[in-house]
Design a protein around this motif. Structure first.
Motif, mmCIF file in Angstrom:
data_model
loop_
_atom_site.group_PDB
_atom_site.id
_atom_site.type_symbol
_atom_site.label_atom_id
_atom_site.label_comp_id
_atom_site.label_asym_id
_atom_site.label_seq_id
_atom_site.Cartn_x
_atom_site.Cartn_y
_atom_site.Cartn_z
ATOM 1 N N ASP A 2 -31.934 -21.538 6.051
ATOM 2 C CA ASP A 2 -31.809 -20.307 6.826
ATOM 3 C C ASP A 2 -31.829 -19.080 5.928
ATOM 4 O OD1 ASP A 2 -31.351 -19.003 9.402
ATOM 5 O OD2 ASP A 2 -29.380 -18.495 8.601
ATOM 6 N N SER A 3 -31.210 -19.175 4.771
ATOM 7 C CA SER A 3 -31.192 -18.051 3.836
ATOM 8 C C SER A 3 -32.558 -17.829 3.202
ATOM 9 C CB SER A 3 -30.135 -18.294 2.756
ATOM 10 O OG SER A 3 -30.130 -17.238 1.811
ATOM 11 N N PRO A 28 -34.527 -16.564 10.398
ATOM 12 C CA PRO A 28 -35.398 -16.507 11.587
ATOM 13 C C PRO A 28 -34.726 -17.195 12.773
ATOM 14 C CG PRO A 28 -36.111 -18.294 10.199
ATOM 15 C CD PRO A 28 -34.913 -17.659 9.502
ATOM 16 N N GLY A 29 -35.536 -17.547 13.779
ATOM 17 C CA GLY A 29 -35.006 -18.252 14.927
ATOM 18 C C GLY A 29 -34.712 -19.712 14.606
ATOM 19 N N PRO A 30 -33.985 -20.403 15.483
ATOM 20 C CA PRO A 30 -33.623 -21.801 15.209
ATOM 21 C C PRO A 30 -34.827 -22.729 15.147
ATOM 22 C CG PRO A 30 -32.995 -21.180 17.440
ATOM 23 C CD PRO A 30 -33.402 -19.922 16.748
ATOM 24 N N GLU A 31 -35.870 -22.453 15.915
ATOM 25 C CA GLU A 31 -37.050 -23.325 15.892
ATOM 26 C C GLU A 31 -37.755 -23.270 14.547
ATOM 27 O OE1 GLU A 31 -38.055 -25.489 18.054
ATOM 28 O OE2 GLU A 31 -36.445 -25.060 19.477
ATOM 29 N N ARG A 32 -37.798 -22.095 13.943
ATOM 30 C CA ARG A 32 -38.453 -21.955 12.632
ATOM 31 C C ARG A 32 -37.679 -22.712 11.560
ATOM 32 N NH1 ARG A 32 -40.855 -22.334 8.760
ATOM 33 N NH2 ARG A 32 -41.898 -20.765 7.472
ATOM 34 N N PRO A 89 -22.973 -14.897 9.678
ATOM 35 C CA PRO A 89 -22.801 -13.445 9.857
ATOM 36 C C PRO A 89 -24.120 -12.685 9.892
ATOM 37 C CG PRO A 89 -21.273 -14.291 8.201
ATOM 38 C CD PRO A 89 -22.241 -15.395 8.498
ATOM 39 N N GLU A 90 -25.079 -13.057 9.036
ATOM 40 C CA GLU A 90 -26.353 -12.342 9.009
ATOM 41 C C GLU A 90 -27.145 -12.565 10.289
ATOM 42 O OE1 GLU A 90 -27.732 -10.226 6.882
ATOM 43 O OE2 GLU A 90 -25.870 -10.157 5.754
ATOM 44 N N CYS A 91 -27.166 -13.802 10.768
ATOM 45 C CA CYS A 91 -27.883 -14.080 12.017
ATOM 46 C C CYS A 91 -27.261 -13.328 13.187
ATOM 47 C CB CYS A 91 -27.886 -15.583 12.299
ATOM 48 S SG CYS A 91 -28.870 -16.561 11.134
ATOM 49 N N ARG A 135 -25.623 -10.566 13.003
ATOM 50 C CA ARG A 135 -25.851 -9.119 12.853
ATOM 51 C C ARG A 135 -27.255 -8.722 13.273
ATOM 52 N NH1 ARG A 135 -27.216 -5.428 8.594
ATOM 53 N NH2 ARG A 135 -27.666 -7.141 7.183
ATOM 54 N N TRP A 136 -28.263 -9.532 12.891
ATOM 55 C CA TRP A 136 -29.640 -9.172 13.204
ATOM 56 C C TRP A 136 -30.009 -9.465 14.647
ATOM 57 C CZ3 TRP A 136 -31.919 -5.940 10.219
ATOM 58 C CH2 TRP A 136 -31.656 -5.915 8.854
ATOM 59 N N LYS A 137 -29.321 -10.397 15.281
ATOM 60 C CA LYS A 137 -29.663 -10.763 16.654
ATOM 61 C C LYS A 137 -28.668 -10.235 17.676
ATOM 62 C CE LYS A 137 -31.734 -15.037 14.957
ATOM 63 N NZ LYS A 137 -31.679 -16.509 14.951
ATOM 64 N N ALA A 138 -27.739 -9.422 17.224
ATOM 65 C CA ALA A 138 -26.725 -8.925 18.150
ATOM 66 C C ALA A 138 -27.344 -7.934 19.136
ATOM 67 C CB ALA A 138 -25.588 -8.251 17.376
ATOM 68 N N ARG A 139 -26.870 -7.949 20.345
ATOM 69 C CA ARG A 139 -27.303 -7.027 21.378
ATOM 70 C C ARG A 139 -26.238 -5.961 21.582
ATOM 71 N NH1 ARG A 139 -29.752 -11.041 26.108
ATOM 72 N NH2 ARG A 139 -31.386 -12.008 24.810
ATOM 73 N N PRO A 140 -26.668 -4.747 21.857
ATOM 74 C CA PRO A 140 -25.663 -3.694 22.062
ATOM 75 C C PRO A 140 -24.780 -4.003 23.267
ATOM 76 C CG PRO A 140 -27.849 -2.958 22.731
ATOM 77 C CD PRO A 140 -28.038 -4.269 22.024
#
Length: 272
Positions: free
Chosen positions: A44-45, A50-54, A80-82, A84-89
């Motif tokens: 993942d790092s 990316p997404g889980p499928e990748r 934490p990084e996933c 943060r990047w995929k969080a929705r407001p």
């Protein structure tokens, strides 16, 4: 089980000559083992979250994690990084209306919000100068008062405030942001008020205006007049555009925009 006592997946790729043995016989891993979690973390790092499928497809080249998609999703849910990047407001919960918005039995502009906007280019002879607009917004009746400022300073705002009081009456409270012209106004008016004679101070005591400033670095405050400034700018740019115009033309158009904003209904009309 191979010679190193590793459990591998058998398949129908035994006759593939161009594939590595690890791709033909991937290693079977337990999805709940700590080593499997570290392996998913590494992939993942390296793939920059990316997404889980990748991630799952890349791991499948060498390893066969039982219930692999679930294991990858479980890890990315705690990464934490996933997150943060995929969080929705998140939609914030609406707070109660402030008291200034609820002066239902007070006259118009009893509680007023104000702000400056611009600058605009005006023609003065053969040269161009800057002018700024100032808006006074009634926080209860939603009325609007627009005016022009020659400069963004304390004296220019004082003149605009006097013109506003002459047209709309004296407000009981003024709300604004942390503008330097407004902030300087807060200190000058009390000093002038204290220098008046006792008789005159007694007459003007009922007209004393209280100033309320929004917290610094809080752009989400003052949405009542900020949204109205957007309507004013849209009407001005549609009418005048970006070209410099004489100050008389700009003032006329500004007053026409004020009339349009003050003529809109307070609520939607419902036909029976």
């Amino acid at each position: 089980m191979d010679q190193e006592e590793l459990i591998r997946v058998g398949g129908r790729l035994r006759h593939a000559e161009d594939l590595h043995q690890t791709a033909i016989y991937p290693i079977v891993l337990d999805p709940s083992h700590p080593s499997t979690r570290l392996l998913i973390k590494d992939f993942d790092s390296r793939l920059h979250h990316p997404g889980p499928e990748r991630v799952f497809a890349e791991i499948r080249r060498s390893y066969w994690i039982l219930r692999g998609r679930e294991a990858v999703r479980r890890y990315q849910h705690t990464c934490p990084e996933c997150r943060r990047w995929k969080a929705r407001p998140v939609v914030p919960k609406m707070a109660d209306l402030p008291p200034a918005r609820l002066r239902l039995f007070k006259p118009a502009f009893f509680s007023t919000g104000m702000d400056c906007f611009g600058p605009f280019q005006v023609k003065v002879g053969r040269r161009t100068e800057k002018r700024w607009g100032i808006i006074f917004k009634c926080l209860t009746a939603r009325g609007v008062h627009l005016d022009l400022l020659n400069t963004i300073d304390r004296d220019s705002f004082l003149m605009a405030l006097r013109r506003f009081i002459a047209c709309r009456g004296t407000p009981a409270e003024l709300h604004s942001d942390q503008g330097t012209n407004f902030r300087g106004e807060e200190s000058e008016l009390p000093e002038s008020f204290a220098a008046l004679s006792p008789e005159l101070r007694q007459q003007l005591a009922k007209q004393k205006i209280s100033f309320h400033f929004n917290p610094p670095a809080a752009p989400h405050f003052g949405g009542v007049w900020e949204r109205e400034i957007r309507s004013v700018k849209a009407a001005l740019y549609t009418t005048v555009g970006a070209q410099p115009v004489p100050e008389e033309v700009l003032r006329t158009v500004l007053l026409e925009v004020e009339g349009i904003l003050n003529s809109k209904p307070l609520r939607l009309l419902q036909h029976q």
